[in-house]
Design a protein around this motif. Structure first.
Motif, PDB file in Angstrom:
ATOM      1  N   ASP A 275       0.822  -1.211   0.000  1.00  0.00           N
ATOM      2  CA  ASP A 275       0.000   0.000   0.000  1.00  0.00           C
ATOM      3  C   ASP A 275       0.857   1.262   0.000  1.00  0.00           C
ATOM      4  OD1 ASP A 275      -2.380  -1.422  -0.014  1.00  0.00           O
ATOM      5  OD2 ASP A 275      -2.501  -1.490   2.174  1.00  0.00           O
ATOM      6  N   SER A 276       2.091   1.143   0.463  1.00  0.00           N
ATOM      7  CA  SER A 276       2.997   2.290   0.492  1.00  0.00           C
ATOM      8  C   SER A 276       4.431   1.783   0.527  1.00  0.00           C
ATOM      9  CB  SER A 276       2.725   3.161   1.723  1.00  0.00           C
ATOM     10  OG  SER A 276       3.671   4.224   1.806  1.00  0.00           O
ATOM     11  N   TYR A 277       5.325   2.553  -0.055  1.00  0.00           N
ATOM     12  CA  TYR A 277       6.758   2.257   0.035  1.00  0.00           C
ATOM     13  C   TYR A 277       7.418   3.045   1.159  1.00  0.00           C
ATOM     14  CZ  TYR A 277       6.216   0.472  -4.803  1.00  0.00           C
ATOM     15  OH  TYR A 277       5.819  -0.204  -5.940  1.00  0.00           O
ATOM     16  N   VAL A 278       6.617   3.786   1.931  1.00  0.00           N
ATOM     17  CA  VAL A 278       7.163   4.718   2.919  1.00  0.00           C
ATOM     18  C   VAL A 278       6.470   4.503   4.260  1.00  0.00           C
ATOM     19  CG1 VAL A 278       7.290   7.165   3.552  1.00  0.00           C
ATOM     20  CG2 VAL A 278       7.809   6.457   1.215  1.00  0.00           C
ATOM     21  N   HIS A 279       7.272   4.554   5.330  1.00  0.00           N
ATOM     22  CA  HIS A 279       6.752   4.540   6.698  1.00  0.00           C
ATOM     23  C   HIS A 279       7.590   5.524   7.504  1.00  0.00           C
ATOM     24  CE1 HIS A 279       4.967   3.057  10.413  1.00  0.00           C
ATOM     25  NE2 HIS A 279       6.174   2.980  10.929  1.00  0.00           N
ATOM     26  N   GLY A 280       7.004   6.673   7.825  1.00  0.00           N
ATOM     27  CA  GLY A 280       7.767   7.699   8.525  1.00  0.00           C
ATOM     28  C   GLY A 280       8.993   8.105   7.725  1.00  0.00           C
ATOM     29  N   PRO A 281      10.182   8.154   8.362  1.00  0.00           N
ATOM     30  CA  PRO A 281      11.420   8.515   7.648  1.00  0.00           C
ATOM     31  C   PRO A 281      12.119   7.306   7.027  1.00  0.00           C
ATOM     32  CG  PRO A 281      11.865   8.380   9.971  1.00  0.00           C
ATOM     33  CD  PRO A 281      10.403   8.041   9.815  1.00  0.00           C
ATOM     34  N   ILE A 282      11.342   6.274   6.699  1.00  0.00           N
ATOM     35  CA  ILE A 282      11.889   5.035   6.142  1.00  0.00           C
ATOM     36  C   ILE A 282      11.231   4.796   4.788  1.00  0.00           C
ATOM     37  CG2 ILE A 282      12.190   2.552   6.473  1.00  0.00           C
ATOM     38  CD1 ILE A 282      11.697   3.119   9.515  1.00  0.00           C
ATOM     39  N   ALA A 283      12.032   4.492   3.774  1.00  0.00           N
ATOM     40  CA  ALA A 283      11.501   4.205   2.447  1.00  0.00           C
ATOM     41  C   ALA A 283      12.136   2.937   1.901  1.00  0.00           C
ATOM     42  CB  ALA A 283      11.774   5.370   1.495  1.00  0.00           C
ATOM     43  N   LEU A 284      11.373   2.202   1.112  1.00  0.00           N
ATOM     44  CA  LEU A 284      11.846   0.989   0.455  1.00  0.00           C
ATOM     45  C   LEU A 284      12.188   1.285  -0.991  1.00  0.00           C
ATOM     46  CD1 LEU A 284       9.182  -1.538   1.809  1.00  0.00           C
ATOM     47  CD2 LEU A 284      11.485  -1.122   2.708  1.00  0.00           C
ATOM     48  N   LEU A 285      13.256   0.632  -1.471  1.00  0.00           N
ATOM     49  CA  LEU A 285      13.708   0.792  -2.851  1.00  0.00           C
ATOM     50  C   LEU A 285      13.902  -0.584  -3.473  1.00  0.00           C
ATOM     51  CD1 LEU A 285      14.761   3.473  -1.345  1.00  0.00           C
ATOM     52  CD2 LEU A 285      16.499   3.580  -3.138  1.00  0.00           C
ATOM     53  N   GLY A 286      13.812  -0.648  -4.797  1.00  0.00           N
ATOM     54  CA  GLY A 286      14.154  -1.859  -5.531  1.00  0.00           C
ATOM     55  C   GLY A 286      13.295  -3.037  -5.122  1.00  0.00           C
ATOM     56  N   ASP A 287      13.927  -4.215  -5.063  1.00  0.00           N
ATOM     57  CA  ASP A 287      13.188  -5.436  -4.764  1.00  0.00           C
ATOM     58  C   ASP A 287      12.550  -5.426  -3.380  1.00  0.00           C
ATOM     59  OD1 ASP A 287      13.707  -6.489  -7.227  1.00  0.00           O
ATOM     60  OD2 ASP A 287      15.207  -7.943  -6.559  1.00  0.00           O
ATOM     61  N   ALA A 288      13.075  -4.659  -2.473  1.00  0.00           N
ATOM     62  CA  ALA A 288      12.452  -4.564  -1.155  1.00  0.00           C
ATOM     63  C   ALA A 288      11.053  -3.970  -1.250  1.00  0.00           C
ATOM     64  CB  ALA A 288      13.313  -3.724  -0.213  1.00  0.00           C
ATOM     65  N   ALA A 289      10.827  -3.129  -2.252  1.00  0.00           N
ATOM     66  CA  ALA A 289       9.532  -2.476  -2.443  1.00  0.00           C
ATOM     67  C   ALA A 289       8.654  -3.196  -3.449  1.00  0.00           C
ATOM     68  CB  ALA A 289       9.742  -1.030  -2.900  1.00  0.00           C
ATOM     69  N   SER A 322       7.997  15.536   3.007  1.00  0.00           N
ATOM     70  CA  SER A 322       7.446  15.942   1.715  1.00  0.00           C
ATOM     71  C   SER A 322       8.103  15.173   0.572  1.00  0.00           C
ATOM     72  CB  SER A 322       7.644  17.451   1.502  1.00  0.00           C
ATOM     73  OG  SER A 322       6.921  18.195   2.447  1.00  0.00           O
ATOM     74  N   ALA A 323       9.422  14.996   0.664  1.00  0.00           N
ATOM     75  CA  ALA A 323      10.134  14.252  -0.368  1.00  0.00           C
ATOM     76  C   ALA A 323       9.649  12.804  -0.423  1.00  0.00           C
ATOM     77  CB  ALA A 323      11.632  14.302  -0.115  1.00  0.00           C
ATOM     78  N   LEU A 324       9.488  12.177   0.737  1.00  0.00           N
ATOM     79  CA  LEU A 324       9.065  10.786   0.765  1.00  0.00           C
ATOM     80  C   LEU A 324       7.626  10.622   0.300  1.00  0.00           C
ATOM     81  CD1 LEU A 324      10.700   9.395   4.031  1.00  0.00           C
ATOM     82  CD2 LEU A 324      11.418   9.049   1.667  1.00  0.00           C
ATOM     83  N   ALA A 325       6.772  11.594   0.590  1.00  0.00           N
ATOM     84  CA  ALA A 325       5.384  11.515   0.131  1.00  0.00           C
ATOM     85  C   ALA A 325       5.331  11.523  -1.387  1.00  0.00           C
ATOM     86  CB  ALA A 325       4.576  12.675   0.706  1.00  0.00           C
ATOM     87  N   GLU A 326       6.115  12.390  -2.015  1.00  0.00           N
ATOM     88  CA  GLU A 326       6.105  12.404  -3.486  1.00  0.00           C
ATOM     89  C   GLU A 326       6.792  11.168  -4.050  1.00  0.00           C
ATOM     90  OE1 GLU A 326       7.255  15.181  -7.327  1.00  0.00           O
ATOM     91  OE2 GLU A 326       6.760  16.108  -5.394  1.00  0.00           O
ATOM     92  N   TYR A 327       7.872  10.716  -3.403  1.00  0.00           N
ATOM     93  CA  TYR A 327       8.532   9.480  -3.851  1.00  0.00           C
ATOM     94  C   TYR A 327       7.539   8.324  -3.870  1.00  0.00           C
ATOM     95  CZ  TYR A 327      11.248   5.185  -3.489  1.00  0.00           C
ATOM     96  OH  TYR A 327      11.732   3.904  -3.694  1.00  0.00           O
ATOM     97  N   ASP A 328       6.787   8.176  -2.805  1.00  0.00           N
ATOM     98  CA  ASP A 328       5.845   7.070  -2.703  1.00  0.00           C
ATOM     99  C   ASP A 328       4.807   7.136  -3.814  1.00  0.00           C
ATOM    100  OD1 ASP A 328       4.670   4.799  -1.406  1.00  0.00           O
ATOM    101  OD2 ASP A 328       3.133   6.138  -0.614  1.00  0.00           O
ATOM    102  N   GLN A 329       4.237   8.293  -4.019  1.00  0.00           N
ATOM    103  CA  GLN A 329       3.201   8.443  -5.043  1.00  0.00           C
ATOM    104  C   GLN A 329       3.765   8.196  -6.436  1.00  0.00           C
ATOM    105  OE1 GLN A 329       1.409  12.338  -5.105  1.00  0.00           O
ATOM    106  NE2 GLN A 329      -0.218  11.722  -6.513  1.00  0.00           N
ATOM    107  N   ALA A 330       4.917   8.799  -6.718  1.00  0.00           N
ATOM    108  CA  ALA A 330       5.494   8.687  -8.062  1.00  0.00           C
ATOM    109  C   ALA A 330       5.945   7.266  -8.372  1.00  0.00           C
ATOM    110  CB  ALA A 330       6.666   9.661  -8.203  1.00  0.00           C
ATOM    111  N   ARG A 331       6.582   6.613  -7.432  1.00  0.00           N
ATOM    112  CA  ARG A 331       7.141   5.290  -7.726  1.00  0.00           C
ATOM    113  C   ARG A 331       6.060   4.219  -7.786  1.00  0.00           C
ATOM    114  NH1 ARG A 331      10.329   5.544 -10.907  1.00  0.00           N
ATOM    115  NH2 ARG A 331      11.009   3.414 -10.506  1.00  0.00           N
TER     116      ARG A 331
END
Length: 392
Positions: A275-289, A322-331
């Motif tokens: 549902d999201s690649y982001v949790h607070g100040p934590i973000a998932l990338l690549g295969d983790a996401a 703000s950066a992570l919110a846009e990262y999550d939506q875009a990715r």
């Protein structure tokens, strides 16, 4: 309060020194972040396989300045497409058309790509043998406890693969990886006769792919529809030869040149949608996401996109939320349709019922190249969100 740390250098911990993790670490470091990379393994860079870098992935690597080195260590694709086991072409990819419209398409040894990214990272801390135990969100950021100590950061990027520890800690309700229904063998060999063109051959419930590399070696893979965890009684190379040694040239030559010690086998898994690649100040990338089946050849490319996008957005937005919110939506908007497309392709390419195999092959032969090339546009036309790193 989690946000922009005032008056000091921003700090990031990257968990995982794979393609996504190293690309993100390089990109953040170039933007002035203090970066620490934690890698569970004792060494960086899985050997024994090659990967395709499409124009979108290369475009991302160009933004951190490693594109020229990658092209120097890789081989440009000249011919690609799909055949049947007799060698008859079912569909051909207009590689020159891809290159003219979107940019380079190259094959590179994974180890070479890891070496380039590791060299670009420079003297930033890369801690090998650092297994993560906890990732705790604190009032001031994030605290990561690992087998070698503790790290404090403003941001954690989980780039630790399909079986991500970071995801397990902060996405406890996420569905586990799901078996795609087929297994894969991979190796890199130096065949007796030169191989100049690549592509994939599809049969009934099995496939064989060929990709020449820069130095005369060839990366190949085979796949077969089998239950998860199936073992080959006579050994993996014996099983591979039983399935494919009677297929068209140069497949028999590649199998004859294969050292059983270099042959890798892995069941293919994919990660159900998050549902999201982001949790607070934590973000998932690549295969983790978003680990996906390999049918589009986009796994590494999308990992690079994730890393470059995150770094660009952290530069655009000075506050991390703000950066992570846009990262999550875009990715998620970018990746989720490609996950579904890759899954559907795998189902079609692994068909084993002969009437459906014949129908699939007929449709492929009758499909013109033009529409197929236009269909690549959503995959290959990606551009980094900002050209921030070109000038270092």
């Amino acid at each position: 309060m989690i946000g922009e740390p005032s008056g000091r250098q921003r700090r990031a911990v990257v968990v995982g020194a794979g393609i996504a993790g190293l690309t993100a670490a390089v990109a953040l470091r170039q933007r002035g972040w203090q970066v620490e990379v934690l890698e569970r393994a004792a060494e960086v860079g899985p050997a024994g396989s090659g990967l395709s870098l499409w124009p979108n992935g290369l475009r991302g690597l160009d933004t951190i300045g490693v594109g020229p080195a990658v092209r120097e260590q890789s081989l440009s694709a000249t011919e690609a497409g799909m055949r049947d086991p007799s060698g008859r072409w079912l569909a051909r990819t207009d590689v020159s058309g891809v290159r003219d419209r979107y940019g380079d398409l190259v094959m590179i040894h994974r180890t070479d790509l890891f070496d380039i990214l590791r060299g670009a990272l420079g003297d930033e801390p890369l801690r090998l043998g650092a297994a993560v135990d906890t990732v705790d969100i604190t009032r001031g950021g994030v605290r990561v406890r690992h087998s070698l100590g503790t790290a404090e950061a403003d941001l954690v990027l989980g780039a630790d693969g399909i079986n991500s520890t970071v995801r397990a800690l902060h996405w406890p309700d996420a569905a586990p990886p799901a078996y795609a229904g087929y297994t894969a063998w991979r190796s890199i060999v130096r065949p007796r006769n030169p191989v100049s063109s690549g592509g994939e051959t599809i049969g009934r419930g099995d496939r064989f792919g060929i990709a020449p590399l820069r130095d005369g070696r060839v990366y190949f893979y085979g796949s077969a529809t089998l239950p998860a965890g199936t073992e080959s009684p006579g050994g993996e190379l014996t099983e591979l030869r039983r399935r494919f040694a009677h297929w068209h040239d140069p497949i028999p030559d590649l199998l004859a040149a294969t050292d059983p010690a270099t042959l890798l086998r892995h069941d293919i898994y994919e990660l159900p949608r998050l549902d999201s690649y982001v949790h607070g100040p934590i973000a998932l990338l690549g295969d983790a996401a978003h680990a996906m089946t390999p049918n589009l050849g986009q796994g590494a490319n999308l990992a690079i996109e994730d890393a470059i996008t995150a770094a660009a957005l952290f530069d655009r937005y000075r506050d991390i939320p703000s950066a992570l919110a846009e990262y999550d939506q875009a990715r998620r908007a970018r990746v989720e349709p490609l996950q579904r497309l890759s899954r559907r392709m795998g189902i079609a390419l692994q068909l084993s019922w002969m009437p459906m195999v014949l129908l699939r092959n007929t449709i492929m032969r009758m499909t013109p190249t033009g529409p197929a090339l236009r269909g690549l546009a959503p995959v290959l036309a990606w551009e980094p969100p900002d050209q921030l790193f070109l000038d270092g």
